[in-house]
Design a protein around this motif. Structure first.
Motif, PDB file in Angstrom:
ATOM      1  N   GLU A 190       0.837  -1.203   0.000  1.00  0.00           N
ATOM      2  CA  GLU A 190       0.000   0.000   0.000  1.00  0.00           C
ATOM      3  C   GLU A 190       0.873   1.255   0.000  1.00  0.00           C
ATOM      4  O   GLU A 190       0.581   2.220  -0.718  1.00  0.00           O
ATOM      5  CB  GLU A 190      -0.934   0.007   1.211  1.00  0.00           C
ATOM      6  N   ASP A 191       1.944   1.229   0.784  1.00  0.00           N
ATOM      7  CA  ASP A 191       2.879   2.362   0.819  1.00  0.00           C
ATOM      8  C   ASP A 191       3.561   2.537  -0.546  1.00  0.00           C
ATOM      9  O   ASP A 191       3.762   3.666  -1.012  1.00  0.00           O
ATOM     10  CB  ASP A 191       3.931   2.176   1.910  1.00  0.00           C
ATOM     11  N   MET A 192       3.905   1.411  -1.179  1.00  0.00           N
ATOM     12  CA  MET A 192       4.512   1.470  -2.515  1.00  0.00           C
ATOM     13  C   MET A 192       3.541   2.092  -3.511  1.00  0.00           C
ATOM     14  O   MET A 192       3.941   2.916  -4.346  1.00  0.00           O
ATOM     15  CB  MET A 192       4.909   0.071  -2.985  1.00  0.00           C
ATOM     16  N   ARG A 208       1.862   6.620  -6.852  1.00  0.00           N
ATOM     17  CA  ARG A 208       0.876   7.666  -7.179  1.00  0.00           C
ATOM     18  C   ARG A 208       1.491   9.058  -7.041  1.00  0.00           C
ATOM     19  O   ARG A 208       1.153   9.968  -7.788  1.00  0.00           O
ATOM     20  CB  ARG A 208      -0.343   7.549  -6.271  1.00  0.00           C
ATOM     21  N   ASP A 209       2.395   9.200  -6.066  1.00  0.00           N
ATOM     22  CA  ASP A 209       3.072  10.483  -5.843  1.00  0.00           C
ATOM     23  C   ASP A 209       4.232  10.696  -6.814  1.00  0.00           C
ATOM     24  O   ASP A 209       4.843  11.770  -6.809  1.00  0.00           O
ATOM     25  CB  ASP A 209       3.614  10.559  -4.409  1.00  0.00           C
ATOM     26  N   ARG A 231      11.332   6.042  -3.547  1.00  0.00           N
ATOM     27  CA  ARG A 231      10.658   5.429  -2.383  1.00  0.00           C
ATOM     28  C   ARG A 231      10.046   4.088  -2.763  1.00  0.00           C
ATOM     29  O   ARG A 231      10.095   3.144  -1.969  1.00  0.00           O
ATOM     30  CB  ARG A 231       9.595   6.376  -1.832  1.00  0.00           C
ATOM     31  N   VAL A 232       9.499   3.984  -3.964  1.00  0.00           N
ATOM     32  CA  VAL A 232       8.950   2.700  -4.416  1.00  0.00           C
ATOM     33  C   VAL A 232      10.038   1.632  -4.368  1.00  0.00           C
ATOM     34  O   VAL A 232       9.823   0.525  -3.856  1.00  0.00           O
ATOM     35  CB  VAL A 232       8.346   2.801  -5.835  1.00  0.00           C
ATOM     36  N   ASN A 265       0.783  -0.319 -13.574  1.00  0.00           N
ATOM     37  CA  ASN A 265       0.093   0.598 -14.485  1.00  0.00           C
ATOM     38  C   ASN A 265       0.660   2.003 -14.379  1.00  0.00           C
ATOM     39  O   ASN A 265       0.781   2.710 -15.392  1.00  0.00           O
ATOM     40  CB  ASN A 265      -1.412   0.615 -14.205  1.00  0.00           C
ATOM     41  N   LEU A 266       0.988   2.429 -13.170  1.00  0.00           N
ATOM     42  CA  LEU A 266       1.574   3.751 -12.981  1.00  0.00           C
ATOM     43  C   LEU A 266       3.007   3.807 -13.509  1.00  0.00           C
ATOM     44  O   LEU A 266       3.461   4.847 -13.987  1.00  0.00           O
ATOM     45  CB  LEU A 266       1.549   4.146 -11.501  1.00  0.00           C
TER      46      LEU A 266
END
Length: 100
Positions: A18-20, A25-26, A31-32, A79-80
């Motif tokens: 969820e954090d990834m 999204r950001d 960080r990912v 997808n992102l």
């Protein structure tokens, strides 16, 4: 080791996924990558902890639900990432081969 502990590993992996997803999204790909490393450590620990352990039917259902959510998060992250990876491929294809 209690089977609850195994489920806790799955839950921790879900939280990391969820954090990834939020980092993706950001647009925070560094960080990912860091969170992906943390997930890899958790998965390794889970494999070790799960050796020779089996979950009962209810725990297996809970695990299955958690795994589905993790896979959904992963699909959204991919997808992102796809447009970014395509841009990178185009950039690398158009750049000179030598590095100075």
């Amino acid at each position: 080791m209690a089977d609850d502990t195994l489920l806790e590993f799955y839950e921790a992996i879900e939280r990391a996924s969820e954090d990834m997803l939020q980092a993706a999204r950001d647009g925070d790909w560094d960080r990912v990558v860091k969170l992906e490393g943390a997930c890899a450590v958790l998965i390794s620990q889970l494999k070790h902890a799960a050796s020779g352990r089996e979950l009962d039917a209810q725990e297996a259902r809970t695990k299955s639900k958690i795994m589905r959510r993790i896979l959904q998060n992963d699909a959204q992250i991919r997808n992102l990432a796809e447009p970014w990876l395509e841009d990178l491929d185009r950039l690398l294809a158009g750049s000179p081969k030598s590095v100075h």
